[in-house]
Design a protein around this motif. Sequence first.
Motif, PDB file in Angstrom:
ATOM      1  N   ALA A  58       0.478  -1.306  -0.197  1.00 38.54           N
ATOM      2  CA  ALA A  58      -0.007  -0.189   0.021  1.00 38.54           C
ATOM      3  C   ALA A  58       1.012   1.004   0.068  1.00 38.54           C
ATOM      4  O   ALA A  58       2.081   1.354   1.242  1.00 38.54           O
ATOM      5  CB  ALA A  58      -0.611   0.377   1.439  1.00 38.54           C
ATOM      6  N   TRP A 110      -0.784  -1.401  -4.041  1.00 37.71           N
ATOM      7  CA  TRP A 110      -2.420  -0.846  -4.043  1.00 37.71           C
ATOM      8  C   TRP A 110      -3.403   0.566  -5.247  1.00 37.71           C
ATOM      9  O   TRP A 110      -1.837   1.337  -4.862  1.00 37.71           O
ATOM     10  CB  TRP A 110      -3.150  -0.403  -2.806  1.00 37.71           C
ATOM     11  CG  TRP A 110      -3.032  -1.817  -1.790  1.00 37.71           C
ATOM     12  CD1 TRP A 110      -1.715  -2.741  -1.980  1.00 37.71           C
ATOM     13  CD2 TRP A 110      -3.668  -1.748  -0.252  1.00 37.71           C
ATOM     14  NE1 TRP A 110      -1.420  -3.296  -0.750  1.00 37.71           N
ATOM     15  CE2 TRP A 110      -2.246  -2.984   0.542  1.00 37.71           C
ATOM     16  CE3 TRP A 110      -4.491  -1.193   0.341  1.00 37.71           C
ATOM     17  CZ2 TRP A 110      -2.960  -3.585   1.223  1.00 37.71           C
ATOM     18  CZ3 TRP A 110      -4.938  -2.032   1.078  1.00 37.71           C
ATOM     19  CH2 TRP A 110      -4.042  -3.657   2.189  1.00 37.71           C
ATOM     20  N   HIS A 157      -5.066   3.206  -4.666  1.00 36.74           N
ATOM     21  CA  HIS A 157      -6.324   4.102  -4.039  1.00 36.74           C
ATOM     22  C   HIS A 157      -6.389   5.569  -3.743  1.00 36.74           C
ATOM     23  O   HIS A 157      -5.364   5.983  -4.166  1.00 36.74           O
ATOM     24  CB  HIS A 157      -7.114   3.638  -2.359  1.00 36.74           C
ATOM     25  CG  HIS A 157      -7.270   2.185  -2.507  1.00 36.74           C
ATOM     26  ND1 HIS A 157      -8.473   1.860  -2.516  1.00 36.74           N
ATOM     27  CD2 HIS A 157      -6.290   1.258  -2.296  1.00 36.74           C
ATOM     28  CE1 HIS A 157      -9.069   0.253  -1.921  1.00 36.74           C
ATOM     29  NE2 HIS A 157      -7.041  -0.127  -1.886  1.00 36.74           N
ATOM     30  N   TYR A 173      -7.926   6.298   1.547  1.00 36.02           N
ATOM     31  CA  TYR A 173      -8.516   4.721   2.336  1.00 36.02           C
ATOM     32  C   TYR A 173      -8.990   5.060   3.858  1.00 36.02           C
ATOM     33  O   TYR A 173      -8.439   4.400   5.017  1.00 36.02           O
ATOM     34  CB  TYR A 173      -7.377   4.114   2.399  1.00 36.02           C
ATOM     35  CG  TYR A 173      -7.036   2.382   2.619  1.00 36.02           C
ATOM     36  CD1 TYR A 173      -7.960   2.051   1.243  1.00 36.02           C
ATOM     37  CD2 TYR A 173      -7.237   2.061   3.592  1.00 36.02           C
ATOM     38  CE1 TYR A 173      -8.350   1.142   1.493  1.00 36.02           C
ATOM     39  CE2 TYR A 173      -7.711   0.761   3.722  1.00 36.02           C
ATOM     40  CZ  TYR A 173      -7.846  -0.258   2.277  1.00 36.02           C
ATOM     41  OH  TYR A 173      -8.396  -1.656   2.314  1.00 36.02           O
ATOM     42  N   ARG A 181       1.392  -9.090   2.427  1.00 30.40           N
ATOM     43  CA  ARG A 181       0.868  -7.532   2.531  1.00 30.40           C
ATOM     44  C   ARG A 181       1.977  -6.797   2.862  1.00 30.40           C
ATOM     45  O   ARG A 181       1.737  -6.923   4.862  1.00 30.40           O
ATOM     46  CB  ARG A 181       0.047  -7.581   3.015  1.00 30.40           C
ATOM     47  CG  ARG A 181      -1.394  -6.527   2.769  1.00 30.40           C
ATOM     48  CD  ARG A 181      -2.630  -7.233   3.782  1.00 30.40           C
ATOM     49  NE  ARG A 181      -3.820  -8.153   3.260  1.00 30.40           N
ATOM     50  CZ  ARG A 181      -4.278  -8.377   3.926  1.00 30.40           C
ATOM     51  NH1 ARG A 181      -4.685  -8.155   5.111  1.00 30.40           N
ATOM     52  NH2 ARG A 181      -4.665  -9.984   3.634  1.00 30.40           N
ATOM     53  N   GLY A 187       0.620  -2.742   4.727  1.00 29.23           N
ATOM     54  CA  GLY A 187       0.066  -2.428   4.998  1.00 29.23           C
ATOM     55  C   GLY A 187      -1.801  -2.212   5.143  1.00 29.23           C
ATOM     56  O   GLY A 187      -1.850  -3.549   5.295  1.00 29.23           O
ATOM     57  N   PRO A 188      -2.532  -2.118   5.429  1.00 27.56           N
ATOM     58  CA  PRO A 188      -2.579  -0.515   4.564  1.00 27.56           C
ATOM     59  C   PRO A 188      -2.496   0.392   6.156  1.00 27.56           C
ATOM     60  O   PRO A 188      -1.961   1.919   5.597  1.00 27.56           O
ATOM     61  CB  PRO A 188      -4.269  -0.360   4.420  1.00 27.56           C
ATOM     62  CG  PRO A 188      -4.699  -1.227   5.758  1.00 27.56           C
ATOM     63  CD  PRO A 188      -3.751  -2.380   6.016  1.00 27.56           C
TER      64      PRO A 188
END
Length: 261
Positions: free
Chosen positions: A10, A39, A41, A44, A242, A244-245
């Motif tokens: 992220a 990611w 976005h 968020y 992964r 994040g986020p």
Amino acid sequence: MTTRRGLFVAPFDALADPRVVGNLAAAAEEAGWDGFFVWDHLQYGARVAAVADPWTCCAAVALRTERLVLGPMVTPLARRRPQVLARQAASLAVLSGGRFVLGLGLGDDWVGEFSAFGDEPDPQRRGRMLDEGLEVLTGLLAGERVDHDGEHYVARDVRFRPAPSVPIWLAGRFGNRAPVRRAARQNGFFVIGLDGPDDLDAVTSGLAEHDPPPGFEVVVDLRPEQDVAPWLDRGASWVLTRIGPYDLDLDEARRVIDAGP
């Protein structure tokens, strides 16, 4: 089947800088990771203050690495114009020397990702936009002559060059049937919301009903503290870690990356 390992990053807050993302990608390649995905976005929620553009981040990753597979994971096609997206994806495929993967999905409006900007908030309508947009996008990426006049998109007798190979992975939540159908027509399925590795049996059997193409990828992501071993050799061709986020810390991100897959 050999399972490849990647990072699912992220680009928020401490990582909301394409230069930082590029540096992390270079470190990831050195540490032996196979892929680096960011990611996509616009916002968020209240816990995330800063967000970097994933396309600029992908360009930074492409320029700082030679081997890593990379791409946005995932881009909501309903808030994009397929013809612009096709140009961006083709350019990143060229820039990366053929290492670019285009992750696409429905998106989620849980923090006003669509409604706050006047984009389509209804998921069923976004699903129809995704299906129609894919028709336009894949035609343009393939270098075909596209003549489309639909409910949501228009492309009148156009043909795009260059037309490098751009694999498309469709994302969807586990248990929903429409994402499986969509994904099986493309090159991969990024499965969100699996409870455990046993769920992969249902994923692979569901995909088999739609006869996906050779080389089809099944992609899952795990938190850094999760044990990877039970997920390997269970039908997933990619297992992502992964980052994040929330509460992102650059030193911690580097620790995870430097530890290797």
